[in-house]
Write a protein that holds these residues in place. Structure first.
Motif: not given
Lengths: 150, 278
Positions: B213-214, B234, B238, B240, B243-249, B252
């Motif tokens: 994890a970061p 955001t 959401l 997001m 950068e408009g990236d959406f998390v997984g893992g 999420a």
């Protein structure tokens, strides 16, 4: 005798060249798909900004169209052999190709739905469709097919 | 009860308007109960998907009010002991895969509010939970007493009088119910111990229980110091990034179950704590 040694060396060199070539090719396709993912992220960022500013929904439609165009290329950007190298792609993409393809299709359907929702001019509907695309489209695919980030 | 709770918080300088959500519900979401104790195709909270770790497989149990297979026969004290001390009603110690080291830092009033929510707002579901399947010697629960003696020392989260109410609420939500450190802090003792308070939220390369994890410290280079409060809102609502990236893992699930459903005001408090240099 000597000739066979030459042949052996030639074979080794040729093999090395071919291997390097395929690694470079894989790196190329990895770089391309990463750029495409970033580009889609930018479109999503644009949609979010437009929605937050209660801006022109025609812009949202254009972003959604741009995302669909990129998504159409996505399956071809994960060819066999491009699972190694500087990539966060998970092996599941290749072991469960049908699942991956359908996840991309689902994202495309959600992007289409966002375009339609934006077309109605209703900001609430567009916002909900945007959230669904992000969570189930982008996020849904990342959940199963991308390594955790960080 | 609720009034007493609010009065107490106000007395501590932590006036916290519910903003349309009861305290127990807020804690239920932020605690992330559903992320581990629910799984697709089964009633909510009737037991989660197997948690596979290098030590073996954990099966998060049924925590619905079902008296036979859930926690319906528990008393409030049983619940307070489970969350506050990591000890089951039968006296056996829980594995720290259940993040009680963080929950133990919550106030008694908050634990009671959460108990009331779990009792009254969750539908009972009869579904037995399989036992954990751990490898030897971790399968011996008695060994956990050693772990507890070495590592378990929950500190109450004292308000910092130099900070405002929102920062203090954020600090409490992050350190207690939100249990962010369980994944985002490195663990002591080479991954065997507790989230290291000396490197709070400094990032985790992955340990025996959680994946990597970061860092989410206010450091602009290594952490999230460059994020604006809006970016963080955001992200937490959401999933997001800027950068408009959406998390997984796992994150999420955190967004879906924990930080997404809570009021924006609670997210703002979390952002205030996370983004202010400490």
């Amino acid at each position: 005798m000597r000739l066979s040694r030459y042949a052996a060396i030639l074979a080794v060199v040729a093999g090395a060249v071919l291997a390097t070539g395929s690694i470079l090719a894989a790196d190329g396709v990895i770089a391309k798909r990463q750029a495409d993912m970033k580009a889609m992220g930018k479109e999503m960022g644009g949609i979010k900004d437009t929605l937050a500013a209660k801006g022109d929904l025609a812009k949202v439609q254009a972003h959604a169209e741009a995302i669909r165009k990129i998504l159409a290329e996505v399956p071809a950007l994960f060819p066999a052999g491009s699972d190694t190298g500087p990539t966060d792609a998970l092996p599941a993409i290749w072991s469960d190709q049908a699942g991956f393809d359908s996840a991309v299709e689902r994202a495309d359907g959600l992007a289409d739905a966002l375009g339609t929702a934006a077309g109605t001019g209703e900001i609430a509907a567009a916002t909900a469709a945007f959230a669904a695309l992000g969570k189930n489209g982008c996020g849904g695919c990342h959940q199963s097919y991308r390594k955790p980030q960080g | 009860m609720r009034l007493a709770c609010t009065t107490l918080l106000a007395a501590l300088g932590l006036a916290w308007p519910a903003a349309g959500m009861e305290r127990g519900e807020l804690l239920f979401h932020l605690g992330g109960c559903q992320s581990c104790h629910s799984q697709e195709g089964a009633p909510p909270l009737s037991g989660g998907a197997p948690l596979v770790t290098p030590l073996g497989t954990f099966h998060p149990p049924n925590i619905t009010p079902d008296p036979k297979t859930g926690i319906g026969s528990w008393s409030e004290d049983d619940f307070l002991r489970a969350m506050g001390e990591g000890i089951a009603p039968d006296g056996s110690p829980y594995y720290p895969a259940f993040p009680f080291a963080s929950y133990a830092r919550m106030t008694q009033d908050d634990l009671r509010a959460l108990w009331a929510y779990l009792r009254n707002d969750v539908a009972p579901a009869e579904r037995p939970s399989p036992p954990h399947e751990l490898m030897f010697p971790f399968s011996i629960r008695t060994g956990l007493w050693t772990w507890r003696w070495l590592f378990f020392d929950p500190a109450p989260i004292d308000p910092d009088p130099a900070r405002d109410a929102s920062w203090n609420e954020g600090a409490y939500l992050v350190r207690g119910p939100g249990h962010c450190a369980e994944c985002h802090s490195p663990r002591t003792f080479w991954g065997f111990g507790v989230p290291d308070p000396g490197q709070e939220l400094g990032g985790n390369p992955g340990d025996l229980i959680t994946g990597r994890a970061p860092a989410i410290t206010p450091d602009p280079e290594h952490g999230i110091g460059k994020w604006s409060p809006e970016d963080l809102d955001t992200f937490l609502s959401l999933g997001m990034t800027s950068e408009g990236d959406f998390v997984g893992g796992e994150m999420a699930k955190v967004v879906e179950n924990a930080t997404g459903p809570i009021p924006a005001q609670a997210r703002a408090a979390i952002a205030s704590f996370l983004l202010t240099p400490r």
